[in-house]
Design a protein around this motif. Structure first.
Motif, PDB file in Angstrom:
ATOM      1  N   ALA A   8       0.732  -1.184   0.086  1.00 36.61           N
ATOM      2  CA  ALA A   8       0.055  -0.181  -0.404  1.00 36.61           C
ATOM      3  C   ALA A   8       1.077   1.531   0.036  1.00 36.61           C
ATOM      4  N   LYS A   9       0.337   2.231  -0.731  1.00 37.95           N
ATOM      5  CA  LYS A   9       0.904   3.702  -0.511  1.00 37.95           C
ATOM      6  C   LYS A   9       0.917   4.293   0.758  1.00 37.95           C
ATOM      7  N   THR A  10      -0.278   4.291   1.888  1.00 32.93           N
ATOM      8  CA  THR A  10      -0.250   4.549   2.581  1.00 32.93           C
ATOM      9  C   THR A  10       0.607   3.450   3.867  1.00 32.93           C
ATOM     10  N   MET A  50       7.576   9.439 -10.444  1.00 34.26           N
ATOM     11  CA  MET A  50       6.354   8.758  -9.523  1.00 34.26           C
ATOM     12  C   MET A  50       5.420   9.415  -9.509  1.00 34.26           C
ATOM     13  N   LYS A  51       5.126  10.490 -10.143  1.00 30.36           N
ATOM     14  CA  LYS A  51       4.149  11.964 -10.470  1.00 30.36           C
ATOM     15  C   LYS A  51       3.595  11.706  -9.271  1.00 30.36           C
ATOM     16  N   VAL A  52       4.594  12.467  -7.834  1.00 30.12           N
ATOM     17  CA  VAL A  52       4.154  13.026  -6.813  1.00 30.12           C
ATOM     18  C   VAL A  52       4.723  14.033  -5.990  1.00 30.12           C
ATOM     19  N   SER A  53       3.534  14.987  -4.784  1.00 30.92           N
ATOM     20  CA  SER A  53       4.082  16.944  -5.598  1.00 30.92           C
ATOM     21  C   SER A  53       5.953  16.257  -4.498  1.00 30.92           C
ATOM     22  N   ARG A  63      14.085   9.439   2.828  1.00 29.23           N
ATOM     23  CA  ARG A  63      14.249   7.730   3.331  1.00 29.23           C
ATOM     24  C   ARG A  63      15.054   7.144   2.427  1.00 29.23           C
ATOM     25  N   PHE A  64      15.588   7.229   1.396  1.00 26.36           N
ATOM     26  CA  PHE A  64      15.879   6.835   0.366  1.00 26.36           C
ATOM     27  C   PHE A  64      17.335   6.602   0.686  1.00 26.36           C
ATOM     28  N   MET A 124      10.235  -4.571   7.623  1.00 23.54           N
ATOM     29  CA  MET A 124      10.455  -3.419   6.734  1.00 23.54           C
ATOM     30  C   MET A 124      10.443  -1.602   7.530  1.00 23.54           C
ATOM     31  N   GLN A 125      11.667  -0.826   6.824  1.00 26.62           N
ATOM     32  CA  GLN A 125      11.475   0.617   6.197  1.00 26.62           C
ATOM     33  C   GLN A 125      10.854   1.044   5.471  1.00 26.62           C
ATOM     34  N   ALA A 126      10.526   2.298   5.938  1.00 22.34           N
ATOM     35  CA  ALA A 126       9.199   3.256   4.690  1.00 22.34           C
ATOM     36  C   ALA A 126       9.921   2.912   3.591  1.00 22.34           C
ATOM     37  N   TYR A 127       8.791   3.769   2.309  1.00 18.99           N
ATOM     38  CA  TYR A 127       9.773   3.505   1.178  1.00 18.99           C
ATOM     39  C   TYR A 127       8.592   3.594   0.376  1.00 18.99           C
ATOM     40  N   ARG A 128       8.807   4.329  -0.708  1.00 15.44           N
ATOM     41  CA  ARG A 128       7.552   4.321  -1.962  1.00 15.44           C
ATOM     42  C   ARG A 128       8.603   3.948  -2.755  1.00 15.44           C
ATOM     43  N   LEU A 129       8.358   3.747  -3.759  1.00 18.96           N
ATOM     44  CA  LEU A 129       8.456   1.947  -5.296  1.00 18.96           C
ATOM     45  C   LEU A 129       7.336   1.429  -5.639  1.00 18.96           C
TER      46      LEU A 129
END
Length: 257
Positions: A8-10, A50-53, A63-64, A124-129
Motif C-alpha cells: 500500500a502507498k499509505t 513517481m508522479k508525486v508532489s 527515506r532512501f 521493512m523500512q519506510a519507502y515508496r517505490l
C-alpha cells in the motif's frame, strides 16, 4: 495455499505493531541494489518519475538516504502492520491473534517494488517505490526487468517447501506482472470481486481492494485449504457466482451498497 497481495502507498510507522514477533526479508541484497540506484535521484527526478508532489519527493529522498540494511524493531516495522491501504483495512491485521499471524506468515506474501516479496512479519523500512515505476537500473529500464525471475523463483521455493497446491492471486495487475505465471509450480487462482452499480456488476477499485483483504482474512480465520471452501467466502455480502466463474477465476458478486 499461498496468497499474494499488493503493498500500500499509505504507511504507518507511528503506532506500535500488534506483535513483538518479526522476521527478515529474504531479498534484502536485491533491495540494497535498488536503494543505491534511488540514492542517485534528485527530488525533481523522484517527483517526475513517481508522479508525486515535491513534498512527497523530498520525503522519499530522505527515506532512501536513511535506509539501512541492518533492520531492527527500532528502525523498521513488520510489513503487515506498516501498510495501511484498502487491502489492509479489509485484512484488519490489528485484530489477528498471534496464532493467526503465524498462519499468515506461512500463507501470505506481499509483493513489493523495493523488497520483492515480503512475509507479513518481515521488518521493512519506510519507502515508496511502486512496481510500475520506470526506474532505470543495471538490469533494464524498469522494476519488472530488475526483478526478472527472482520473485517467481522465490514463490516456487516456498511452494516446494510447504507443499502448496494453489497460489491465490489477490494482488493488483501492476504488482502481479512481476510474477511469471507460466513458470509457477502451482495452480493459479485469481478471484474477481464485482459490485452492482446501476444494475450492472463491475469491478469497483475501492471495494475490490478491500474485498481482497477480507478474503485473506477469511482464509486465515476459516483454515481454507480447498477451492470449494474458498467459494464459500461471504464476508460483507459477497457471494460466489458459479455461472460467472471459470476454474481459475472465481467471481464474487455483491448487491448495490
Amino acid at each position: 495455499m499461498l496468497i499474494l497481495v499488493s503493498p500500500a502507498k499509505t504507511l504507518d510507522f507511528d503506532n506500535p505493531a500488534g506483535t513483538d514477533s518479526y522476521s527478515m526479508p529474504t531479498l534484502l541484497d536485491q533491495s540494497e541494489q535498488l536503494i543505491e540506484v534511488c540514492r542517485q535521484l534528485t527530488p525533481t527526478d523522484i517527483a517526475t518519475l513517481m508522479k508525486v508532489s515535491d513534498k512527497i519527493a523530498g520525503l522519499n529522498v530522505a527515506r532512501f538516504s536513511s535506509w539501512n540494511k541492518e533492520f531492527t524493531p527500532e528502525n523498521a516495522k513488520q510489513a503487515v502492520f506498516a501498510f495501511r491501504g484498502d487491502v489492509y483495512t479489509g485484512l484488519d491485521a490489528d485484530t489477528l491473534s498471534e496464532a493467526s499471524l503465524q498462519k499468515a506468515q506461512t500463507q501470505l506474501r506481499i509483493l513489493s517494488g523495493l523488497y520483492g516479496l515480503l512475509k507479513p512479519l518481515d521488518l521493512m523500512q519506510a519507502y515508496r517505490l511502486e512496481m510500475g515505476t520506470r526506474l532505470a537500473n543495471d538490469r533494464g529500464t524498469n522494476l519488472y526487468q530488475f526483478w526478472g525471475d527472482i520473485i517467481t523463483d522465490e514463490l516456487n521455493q516456498t511452494v516446494k517447501e510447504q507443499g502448496d497446491e494453489f497460489i491465490i492471486n489477490l494482488a493488483s495487475n501492476e504488482y502481479f506482472k512481476a510474477v511469471k505465471p507460466k513458470k509457477l509450480n502451482a495452480n493459479l487462482i485469481t478471484p474477481v470481486f464485482k459490485d452492482c452499480k446501476n444494475g450492472q456488476y463491475k469491478v469497483i477499485s475501492f471495494f475490490a481492494k478491500k474485498a481482497r483483504g477480507m478474503m485473506v482474512r477469511y482464509i486465515l480465520d476459516n483454515d481454507v485449504t480447498s477451492l470449494e471452501a474458498l467459494t464459500q467466502f461471504d464476508t460483507a455480502g459477497y457471494y460466489y457466482s458459479e455461472k460467472d466463474s471459470t476454474v481459475n477465476e472465481p467471481v464474487f458478486l455483491r448487491e448495490e451498497q
